[in-house]
Design an enzyme around this catalytic site. Structure first.
Site, PDB file in Angstrom:
ATOM      1  N   GLU B 160      42.536 -12.626  48.586  1.00 22.52           N
ATOM      2  CA  GLU B 160      42.200 -11.425  48.912  1.00 22.52           C
ATOM      3  C   GLU B 160      41.858 -10.019  49.430  1.00 22.52           C
ATOM      4  O   GLU B 160      41.638  -8.820  48.846  1.00 22.52           O
ATOM      5  CB  GLU B 160      40.606 -12.294  49.142  1.00 22.52           C
ATOM      6  CG  GLU B 160      40.464 -13.849  48.248  1.00 22.52           C
ATOM      7  CD  GLU B 160      40.232 -13.651  46.689  1.00 22.52           C
ATOM      8  OE1 GLU B 160      39.941 -12.244  46.143  1.00 22.52           O
ATOM      9  OE2 GLU B 160      40.372 -14.723  46.220  1.00 22.52           O
ATOM     10  N   ASP B 219      48.727 -12.577  44.115  1.00 22.18           N
ATOM     11  CA  ASP B 219      49.663 -13.456  44.549  1.00 22.18           C
ATOM     12  C   ASP B 219      50.877 -13.258  45.084  1.00 22.18           C
ATOM     13  O   ASP B 219      50.897 -13.384  46.458  1.00 22.18           O
ATOM     14  CB  ASP B 219      50.250 -14.544  43.575  1.00 22.18           C
ATOM     15  CG  ASP B 219      48.885 -15.176  42.933  1.00 22.18           C
ATOM     16  OD1 ASP B 219      48.187 -16.044  43.333  1.00 22.18           O
ATOM     17  OD2 ASP B 219      48.739 -16.176  41.870  1.00 22.18           O
TER      18      ASP B 219
END
Lengths: 158, 291
Positions: B160, B219
């Site tokens: 995030e 990611d």
């Protein structure tokens, strides 16, 4: 998940609209062509006045009205067509059917009256939902004219 | 030359000449075309899809640029008081732990100048976390509880944080605004709501490609962050296996905002191997929570 349901519903509606619409159209055209042949003896003319015939035939208003609805497929294709323009072929066949069906109904009425000619034939078209979105996409075609019912000379003397 | 106008009634008496008053059969196919309707459908539908895809790509690219041009302070201002409404204040200790973990991550892998992260805890059983405008990150309690180790939780937070760092939130926002504006202008003109919603759906689906690209980028950055913090990436790829096993519903990838869990896990492993980041290491347990 929602997206998949939406896509499935959309494709199903398109398929149902396409298959049912095609089938109905083919069936309707077969019926139209057969009935046009059968009612070929009743002549229709756009002229306002018939030729002077003696004895003067009786006349009566005859009309035929049809309301047809568009199917999901035709409506979708027409919606796409409206972006780039061109012949709205998906609606053309629909209106062709409606006009011919309206004339046939008018002729059937004339035949029932014993008439053999209809003069002053006119068409009217009305949109049922006036283009409002999310309503029934349908159109009415009305054909009307003056049916001439021949009188025998004997009958005319009375 | 027009023939002199004569009243037909003058010429035609009792017996009108044959042919003048007759209804010869009209040939078929004047008002209808025998072109197959599916042909038109394929051309128009395919053309529209292609137009939408090109439109989405062009405007997504523009939105990307516009989003990047917005300074982080402006984004923070735009976010306004969002922070106040995210996460309950009653769970301060839990929230503080999450914030501390996020701070450790940003210390190990520093954010650009002027950027900051605020973590919020959402009282929800769902396994979910998201980043929103202004560096606000929301983590659902269900996710924290499902995490097997601090390392896995750190990967989620780092993911995030990467969305914030790469300005994904503001970019997605400006992309969305620009593409829907363009779609409304172009396809809103089409009569009927059918093609419009069709175009809208196609646009959203095409736009998901960008969303998935952002997830992959986040990611990769998250794994870098986790490596920077712990010196190894153990427990990271296990996270996606856990999500796959959790039995949650995942749509096919082309309809999804995220790549498939299995692919994400494989990509992380490949990235770790490529960079020589150890895949094994000591896992840090999560602090025991008072029952």
């Amino acid at each position: 998940m929602d997206v998949i349901i939406q896509i499935v519903v959309f494709v199903a509606l398109l398929a149902v609209g396409y298959l049912a619409g095609r089938r109905a159209e083919a069936k309707h055209y077969r019926s139209i062509i057969a009935r046009e042949k059968a009612l070929g003896a009743i002549l229709v003319f756009p002229e306002r006045l018939p030729p002077a015939i003696h004895p003067a035939p009786a006349s009566q208003l005859v009309s035929g009205s049809v309301v047809i609805s568009v199917d999901y497929f035709k409506r979708f294709v027409a919606g796409l067509r409206m972006i780039i323009g061109g012949r709205l072929t998906s609606y053309e066949s629909l209106l062709d059917r409606a006009r011919r069906e309206a004339v046939l109904r008018m002729k059937e009425e004339a035949q029932a009256l014993g008439a053999d000619q209809v003069f002053n034939v006119k068409f009217e078209t009305a949109s049922i939902s006036k283009g409002a979105s999310k309503s029934i996409g349908s159109v009415e075609v009305l054909a009307y004219g003056t049916a001439l019912i021949p009188r025998t000379r004997a009958a005319a003397r009375h | 030359m027009q023939p002199p106008d004569t009243d037909p009634r003058d010429r035609e008496q009792d017996a009108p000449p044959a042919g003048r008053y007759a209804n010869p059969p009209i040939p078929e196919g004047i008002n209808v075309t025998d072109e197959h309707p599916l042909r038109e459908f394929v051309w128009l539908g395919g053309g529209m899809l292609a137009a939408v895809v090109v439109l989405v790509i062009v405007f997504a690219w523009l939105g990307h640029i516009v989003g990047s041009l917005v300074p982080f302070e402006t984004e923070r201002r735009l976010a306004g008081s969002i922070g106040q409404y995210l996460g309950p204040a009653s769970d301060e200790p839990d929230r503080a732990q999450l914030q501390a973990l996020a701070d450790r991550l940003t210390a190990a892998d520093p954010l650009p100048e002027g950027m900051s992260i605020s973590v919020h805890l959402l009282d929800d059983d769902e396994i979910n976390a998201f980043a929103t405008l202004g560096g606000h990150i929301v983590v659902a309690r269900g996710l924290v509880e499902a995490m097997p180790s601090e390392n896995a939780l750190a990967l989620v937070l780092a993911h995030e944080i990467a969305h914030v760092r790469e300005r994904h939130v503001i970019r997605t926002l400006s992309r969305g605004v620009l593409t829907s504006l363009a779609m409304a202008v172009l396809f809103g003109a089409a009569e009927g709501d059918l093609p419009e919603s069709f175009a809208g759906q196609a646009g959203i689906t095409a736009g998901l490609t960008f969303s998935r690209a952002q997830e992959r980028e986040a990611d990769a950055l998250a794994l870098r962050g986790v490596h920077a913090l712990y010196g190894h990436v153990a427990g990271a790829s296990a996270l996606f296996d856990l999500l796959t096993d959790s039995g949650r519903y995942t749509p096919p990838e082309w309809l999804s905002t995220h790549p498939q869990d299995g692919k994400r896990s494989d990509a992380l492993e490949a990235l770790a191997r490529g960079n020589g980041w150890p895949l094994a290491g000591e896992l840090t347990p999560l602090p025991a929570r008072p029952q």
